[in-house]
Design a protein around this motif. Sequence first.
Motif, PDB file in Angstrom:
ATOM      1  N   TYR A  54      79.809  22.986 -27.842  1.00  0.00           N
ATOM      2  CA  TYR A  54      80.887  23.930 -27.562  1.00  0.00           C
ATOM      3  C   TYR A  54      81.685  24.128 -28.842  1.00  0.00           C
ATOM      4  CZ  TYR A  54      84.936  26.260 -25.602  1.00  0.00           C
ATOM      5  OH  TYR A  54      85.936  27.173 -25.357  1.00  0.00           O
ATOM      6  N   ASN A  55      81.415  25.232 -29.510  1.00  0.00           N
ATOM      7  CA  ASN A  55      82.124  25.588 -30.749  1.00  0.00           C
ATOM      8  C   ASN A  55      82.038  24.470 -31.788  1.00  0.00           C
ATOM      9  OD1 ASN A  55      82.739  27.897 -29.369  1.00  0.00           O
ATOM     10  ND2 ASN A  55      84.902  27.424 -29.065  1.00  0.00           N
ATOM     11  N   GLU A  56      80.826  24.117 -32.157  1.00  0.00           N
ATOM     12  CA  GLU A  56      80.587  23.032 -33.112  1.00  0.00           C
ATOM     13  C   GLU A  56      79.707  23.535 -34.243  1.00  0.00           C
ATOM     14  OE1 GLU A  56      80.581  18.988 -31.080  1.00  0.00           O
ATOM     15  OE2 GLU A  56      79.902  20.281 -29.460  1.00  0.00           O
ATOM     16  N   SER A  85      79.142  27.797 -26.452  1.00  0.00           N
ATOM     17  CA  SER A  85      80.063  28.180 -27.521  1.00  0.00           C
ATOM     18  C   SER A  85      80.541  29.622 -27.384  1.00  0.00           C
ATOM     19  CB  SER A  85      79.392  28.003 -28.880  1.00  0.00           C
ATOM     20  OG  SER A  85      78.989  26.664 -29.084  1.00  0.00           O
ATOM     21  N   THR A  86      81.746  29.834 -27.916  1.00  0.00           N
ATOM     22  CA  THR A  86      82.323  31.180 -27.959  1.00  0.00           C
ATOM     23  C   THR A  86      82.579  31.624 -29.401  1.00  0.00           C
ATOM     24  OG1 THR A  86      84.559  30.254 -27.724  1.00  0.00           O
ATOM     25  CG2 THR A  86      83.417  30.896 -25.701  1.00  0.00           C
ATOM     26  N   ASP A  87      82.084  30.861 -30.364  1.00  0.00           N
ATOM     27  CA  ASP A  87      82.271  31.204 -31.775  1.00  0.00           C
ATOM     28  C   ASP A  87      80.920  31.386 -32.444  1.00  0.00           C
ATOM     29  OD1 ASP A  87      81.330  28.644 -31.981  1.00  0.00           O
ATOM     30  OD2 ASP A  87      82.975  27.879 -33.208  1.00  0.00           O
ATOM     31  N   GLU A  88      80.867  31.202 -33.748  1.00  0.00           N
ATOM     32  CA  GLU A  88      79.624  31.433 -34.487  1.00  0.00           C
ATOM     33  C   GLU A  88      78.559  30.380 -34.259  1.00  0.00           C
ATOM     34  OE1 GLU A  88      82.380  29.256 -37.480  1.00  0.00           O
ATOM     35  OE2 GLU A  88      82.521  30.564 -35.727  1.00  0.00           O
ATOM     36  N   THR A  89      78.883  29.321 -33.517  1.00  0.00           N
ATOM     37  CA  THR A  89      77.898  28.271 -33.242  1.00  0.00           C
ATOM     38  C   THR A  89      76.643  28.834 -32.610  1.00  0.00           C
ATOM     39  OG1 THR A  89      79.672  26.651 -32.931  1.00  0.00           O
ATOM     40  CG2 THR A  89      77.517  26.081 -32.050  1.00  0.00           C
ATOM     41  N   ASP A 409      83.363  20.116 -38.052  1.00  0.00           N
ATOM     42  CA  ASP A 409      83.353  21.478 -37.535  1.00  0.00           C
ATOM     43  C   ASP A 409      84.154  22.432 -38.398  1.00  0.00           C
ATOM     44  OD1 ASP A 409      81.938  20.463 -35.425  1.00  0.00           O
ATOM     45  OD2 ASP A 409      83.706  20.166 -34.173  1.00  0.00           O
TER      46      ASP A 409
END
Length: 410
Positions: A54-56, A85-89, A409
């Motif tokens: 999760y966002n890592e 994840s909700t980011d670039e992960t 991270d």
Amino acid sequence: MLFLIDAIGFVAGLFLVVLLGQHLRLAWRARRYRPPPMQPDAECPPILLQIPLYNEAGSVEGALASALALDWPADRLTIQLLDDSTDETAALAAAAITGLPPGGPLVQQVRRVNRDGFKAGALAEGMQRCDAPLIAILDADFRAPRQWLRQAAAVLAADQGAAFVQFRFEFGNRDQNWMTLGQQFSVDAHFLAEQAGRQVGGDLFQFNGTGAVWRRAAIEAAGGWSADTLAEDLDLTLRSYAAGWHGQLTLEPPLTCEAPADLASWRVQQARWSTGFVQVARKGLPLVWHSNWNLAAKFGTSLLLGLQLGLPCLVLAVAAFVLDGLLRGFGSGHAVLATAAALYAGTSALLITLPPFLRLRRGGIIRYGATLIAIPVLLVFLALANSAGVVTAPFAARHDFVRTPKQGDR
């Protein structure tokens, strides 16, 4: 008023004395720990390796590379990146998978529409997509030695009643600052004293949420993953033991991971654990006391589930002591009580933490003393920061799973 203050202080202090006494008992028993038996020529059954994300972004590529380096037949290993994840992960994970050469293990990026059930929900979702009989779990910052899966499979093959095999872990950044040193100190005592002591006595010891290999049959017999607490690992452990299974503990070789390096990040982690333990206690204590376990096992498991209650008890005991002194006047009785408490706590800390420190060769006596000082500082901070959350946890309708921030991270 004075009677009420004394009563609160007595009950809180008594719980702390019992809790510390239980840890002393476990540390004494841990001297008899022996590694679990292994079946050297164990077959290589299919294994599902799950890595919750999760966002890592800083950990995902290293986690996948480490998993691919494990010694296990490629056609019998499935690696799942359980990516909420909700980011670039997510993009980094997809690119890493796309760039893999042919002929390796099957690697899946499991994406969900939402985070229902948080980590437990992701693990359950992944299990539905693979029917492997053994399921390994690694958090994104964990790095396992090459022979990890072979050693775990050999332990489970030798003990068909084992639900899981839990491996010890240590922090790769333990020398970063006084906080990471203190955390390593605590984790060493957790595994070599508490966990090993429970293993020796045949008591329930907890799956630590990562660094373990589970038998699918045990997870299913326990009712599967449940997301109604923030300590899904402890919850599953309790239900698997209640279903007649048990765990195995392996101390060598350790897995490496990253310790939170600042108070804010550490508090996030500890707050989630504190809340989760209380939630599991509320849910699981009736199960414990209605089981056919003997009285000692029920009592020991209850103390494990109630471990986090020590935080508000510490605050209450100290507050009652101070209030009593202010109202009555500090006298010789207060001095005797304070001295006895300090001696009991100090001697217990020495007996619980020094053997693991020496066994793992963490340094000389000066380093030990300097590290030991960090423990009460962290404990006091934790008691002040998390006591309110521990007390209110049983009454809250919902808690969100807040991931522990890691420097890797950033």
